[in-house]
Design an enzyme around this catalytic site. Structure first.
Site, PDB file in Angstrom:
ATOM      1  N   ASP A  78      -1.940  -4.581  -2.397  1.00 38.50           N
ATOM      2  CA  ASP A  78      -2.182  -3.167  -2.152  1.00 38.50           C
ATOM      3  C   ASP A  78      -2.321  -2.997  -0.635  1.00 38.50           C
ATOM      4  OD1 ASP A  78      -4.093  -0.670  -3.999  1.00 38.50           O
ATOM      5  OD2 ASP A  78      -2.734  -0.494  -2.282  1.00 38.50           O
TER       6      ASP A  78
HETATM    7  C1  GLC Z   1      -2.988   2.873  -1.717  1.00 40.46           C
HETATM    8  C2  GLC Z   1      -3.202   2.706  -3.198  1.00 40.46           C
HETATM    9  C3  GLC Z   1      -1.987   2.207  -3.918  1.00 40.46           C
HETATM   10  C4  GLC Z   1      -0.744   2.723  -3.233  1.00 40.46           C
HETATM   11  C5  GLC Z   1      -0.668   2.069  -1.873  1.00 40.46           C
HETATM   12  C6  GLC Z   1       0.556   2.530  -1.068  1.00 40.46           C
HETATM   13  O1  GLC Z   1      -4.139   2.487  -1.023  1.00 40.46           O
HETATM   14  O2  GLC Z   1      -4.298   1.935  -3.637  1.00 40.46           O
HETATM   15  O3  GLC Z   1      -2.097   2.656  -5.275  1.00 40.46           O
HETATM   16  O4  GLC Z   1       0.401   2.413  -3.995  1.00 40.46           O
HETATM   17  O5  GLC Z   1      -1.847   2.290  -1.111  1.00 40.46           O
HETATM   18  O6  GLC Z   1       0.448   3.879  -0.778  1.00 40.46           O
END
Ligand code: GLC
Length: 749
Positions: A281
């Site tokens: 993430d």
């Molecule tokens: C965010 C979220 C994730 C998302 C990623 C990219 O912090 O936790 O669900 O896909 O970053 O935007």
């Protein structure tokens, strides 16, 4: 005899291989291509593939990094021309011409915005959910996006957690069905179809159990609960062919998912046979420093890549530290090679090597009429009728004047809900717009919002709203949450309506006119007081671009509500966590307990009995899981089991008659629940095992059948083995998780 044994062993091996999740690598030609390319790559180029950046707009600088082979994927670039330009650099100016995967959070639509996933889950209709994901894939791939970070399939049993909006609710089976439907919708029939985008079930795993419902907080999910409740939706997504997975922010039992080899290697790869790519993430690799799990970004890189992460989102620790870690022997070359194989495998499967560019002058598919129609259908089926006294709804021709009040009646931005980066509010059709259009000159519409936005505490506009209500035959009060109040990092400690919305409802109710409260929110809210004051309540989890026409059709009877709660609605925040598939405990509530207002003064210490409930809230929720009314009523009858005694390889057939005993053509979501009465570990009092939508004309009766293989009653038992245990089972067929008569059956060895 030996030959027979060998033959049997071969057949057994073949059988085992074919019952796997179907994502193992079967394509020898593809593997040969991957190995051939890998053999030409330098270590820097390999590590570059494991690096994902977020577009910072500057094409020249990003092109420089691409030429160096330092980028494998870019998220958050959505300009078609820029994507083609960057891809051209990758294909024609980098040494080996390896394409970039462009990614975006396309969670519930790209431009045409669908109801938030929690709303889509309320439809209990995987077909419409798959159709919505397909529309999102068609629209986003048309600008060059080929990877979405969805479906989000975190089981969530705490509505204080803002990201409950983004998932499919509290139930393992419902989330498994909906997650698989989204994977199929995003990925289409084949990943290399230009309109397909790689799905990314997230957040792997257990993120929705954040302690206190506070986002990013620690979770404490023991392995058995993880395997019985939180992992199954991710396994279902793997079986549906999900191409990628994303690690979650939470540390579970002290181990951050991004550094958790048990889930990333043992479960995902070894048990499920997943052969796609795993991405972190956003900066969750280096966030292991804040977790206190890594001393610095070098150790964060070490722990992530050795746990099984293939690609790092934006925190750049792989590029910075992997060369040194390999030199020091702390990371094996084979670990890097396997990660890069997984990445190249997805790039080949997406067809990016053969078709890296998009046509730039083709007609736009954004907001296509068919897309808007699908989004409207999804919004209609996602709406939940929670209350409808005296058949207040649907509004009939007797209604000549309608007062529309509340901050969400004409809030095009809020209506789209959380996780909307590309949808434009200018395209949103609000309830006010749709009702005005529907009423035309036949019904007078008076609009007095009363509040400027959901958190508005100034009551100055409420008097005008009440005056409008006094002049009307019926009041439509649109309340709930601005979209910012749910979603990532947006946890709430109190689930009552924010601002002066409750005062607004009280003021219009005081006029004596019937109030229809229409909620738009990202989560279940504790609306008991407002529901009491309302003749009817229609609940919408932020319904998206077409929410207005959908709600108008429902209110005026062109459509009939069919949605069911995908999550339990608590009476009070203090009841949380509150969910239907709970264990019984040794002192279950009797639901006849004396509540706080009826306790005698100086009541004796044990006079209230000793059961599991709240003195001030009782035990039951405001609305249970699976609940939703219709303008019709449905009767269930003649429920039959194919047998009252079954063996573990049998299939239980449940048949029942369902009748529409009302006066509207309507759809019911019939649900099948099962309870394993006695287990080697305690088992939930009920578990959803099947559901189906049944549309019936007034008076029509239909015999409906569920097929339930006994094998689906398996769970991880005291020995952490997934087995069906023989014994007695309870079974219910009903329109929600609290209704229906219990039938029993036995499973024997
Ligand atoms: C965010 C979220 C994730 C998302 C990623 C990219 O912090 O936790 O669900 O896909 O970053 O935007």
């Amino acid at each position: 005899m030996n030959k027979l044994k060998v033959l049997f062993a071969c057949l057994l091996l073949f059988a085992l291989a074919s019952c796997s999740t179907g994502t193992e690598t079967k394509d020898k030609k593809l593997e040969a291509k991957i190995d051939n390319l890998l053999s030409q790559m330098t270590l820097q180029e390999k590590i570059g593939q494991m690096n994902q950046i977020s577009s910072f707009g500057n094409i020249e600088d990003m092109s420089g990094l691409i030429k160096k082979g330092e980028i494998g994927s870019i998220l958050n670039e959505t300009d078609l021309q820029k994507i083609n330009a960057l891809q051209r650099v990758a294909m024609e100016e980098s040494r080996l011409g390896i394409p970039i995967i462009f990614a975006r959070d396309v969670i519930h639509g790209f431009k045409t915005i669908f109801p938030i996933p929690l709303g889509q889950a309320a439809s209990f209709n995987p077909e419409i959910v798959e159709a919505g994901a397909r529309v999102a894939a068609i629209e986003s791939s048309s600008v060059g996006i080929r990877w979405t970070f969805a479906p989000m399939i975190d089981i969530a049993r705490d509505p204080r957690w803002g990201r409950i909006a983004e998932g499919c609710g509290e139930d393992t089976y419902l989330t498994s069905v909906m997650g698989a439907a989204m994977v199929k919708g995003f990925q289409g029939d084949s990943l290399n179809n230009p309109t397909s985008i790689a799905a990314c079930p997230k957040h792997f795993v257990g993120y929705g159990a954040a302690e206190g419902g506070r986002d990013y907080n620690s979770t404490s999910i023991p392995e058995r609960l993880m395997r019985n409740v939180y992992l199954p939706p991710f396994e279902a997504a793997a079986r549906a062919g999900a191409a990628t997975y994303m690690t979650s922010f939470n540390d579970n039992d002290g181990v951050p998912s991004t550094g958790n080899a048990f889930i990333l290697k043992q479960v995902l790869r070894n048990e499920w046979g997943f052969d796609g790519l795993v991405v972190t993430d956003w900066a969750s690799a280096t966030e292991m420093i804040a977790h206190g799990f890594a001393a610095d970004s070098k150790e964060a890189a070490l722990k992530s890549v050795n746990a099984g992460v293939d690609m790092e989102m934006v925190s750049y620790s792989f590029v910075r530290h992997l060369p040194e870690l390999i030199k020091e022997g702390k990371v094996k070359q084979s670990t890097i090679d396997n990660a890069v194989r997984n990445i190249l495998r997805i790039k080949f499967r997406l067809g990016l090597f053969d078709n890296p560019y998009l046509e730039e002058d083709k007609p736009s598919v954004l907001y296509a009429e068919s897309h808007l129609a699908t989004a409207k259908r999804a919004a209609v089926e996602s709406a939940i009728l929670l209350k409808n006294d005296n058949e207040t709804l649907p509004l009939t021709s007797k209604v000549k004047t309608v007062a529309i009040v509340g901050p969400l009646a004409d809030a095009p931005y809020e209506q789209m809900g959380t996780w909307v980066f590309d949808g434009e509010k200018a395209h949103t059709q609000t309830p006010l717009m749709a009702i005005r259009e529907m009423c035309g000159d036949n019904v007078q519409v008076i609009y007095e919002p009363g509040l400027a936005y959901s958190r508005d505490k100034s009551a100055s506009g409420i008097a005008k709203a009440a005056a409008a209500a006094a002049r009307a035959d019926v009041v439509l009060a649109f309340v709930g949450e601005e979209s910012i109040l749910s979603g990532e990092a947006h946890s709430l400690a109190d689930l009552n309506l924010v601002g002066a919305q409750s005062e607004l409802i009280a003021a219009v109710a005081k006029t004596g006119k019937p109030v229809v409260t229409v909620v738009m929110a990202g989560r279940p809210l504790t609306i008991g007081k407002e529901a009491e004051l309302s003749a009817a309540v229609l609940y919408n989890f932020h319904p998206g671009t077409m929410g207005g026409p959908a709600i108008a059709d429902l209110l005026f009877g062109k459509e009939v509500p069919s949605g069911k709660t995908p999550v339990t609605f608590p009476k009070m925040t203090g009841q949380i966590p509150l969910y239907y598939a709970h264990n019984n405990s040794g002192r279950p509530a009797t639901r006849t307990e004396t509540l706080i207002d009826n306790i005698p003064v100086e009541a004796a210490q044990t006079s209230l009995g000793n059961t599991s409930f709240y003195l001030d809230a009782g035990f039951d929720p405001l609305y249970p899981f699976g609940y939703g009314l219709s303008y019709s009523t449905f009767t269930y009858g003649n429920i039959k089991l194919s047998s009252a005694t079954l063996k573990k390889n049998d299939v239980l057939t449940v048949s029942f008659d369902l009748q529409n005993s009302g006066k509207y053509p309507a759809t019911e979501v019939a649900q099948l629940y099962v309870q394993d009465k006695i287990g080697s570990v305690t088992r939930p009092v009920k578990e959803l095992k099947r559901f189906t939508r049944v549309t019936l004309e007034p008076g029509e009766k239909k015999t409906v059948t569920f097929e339930l293989p006994v094998s689906e009653l398996a769970f991880y038992n005291i020995d952490m083995m997934k087995v069906v245990e023989s014994g007695d089972f309870g079974l219910w067929v009903a329109g929600d998780s609290q209704s229906g008569e219990e039938l029993v059956f036995k499973v024997i060895d």
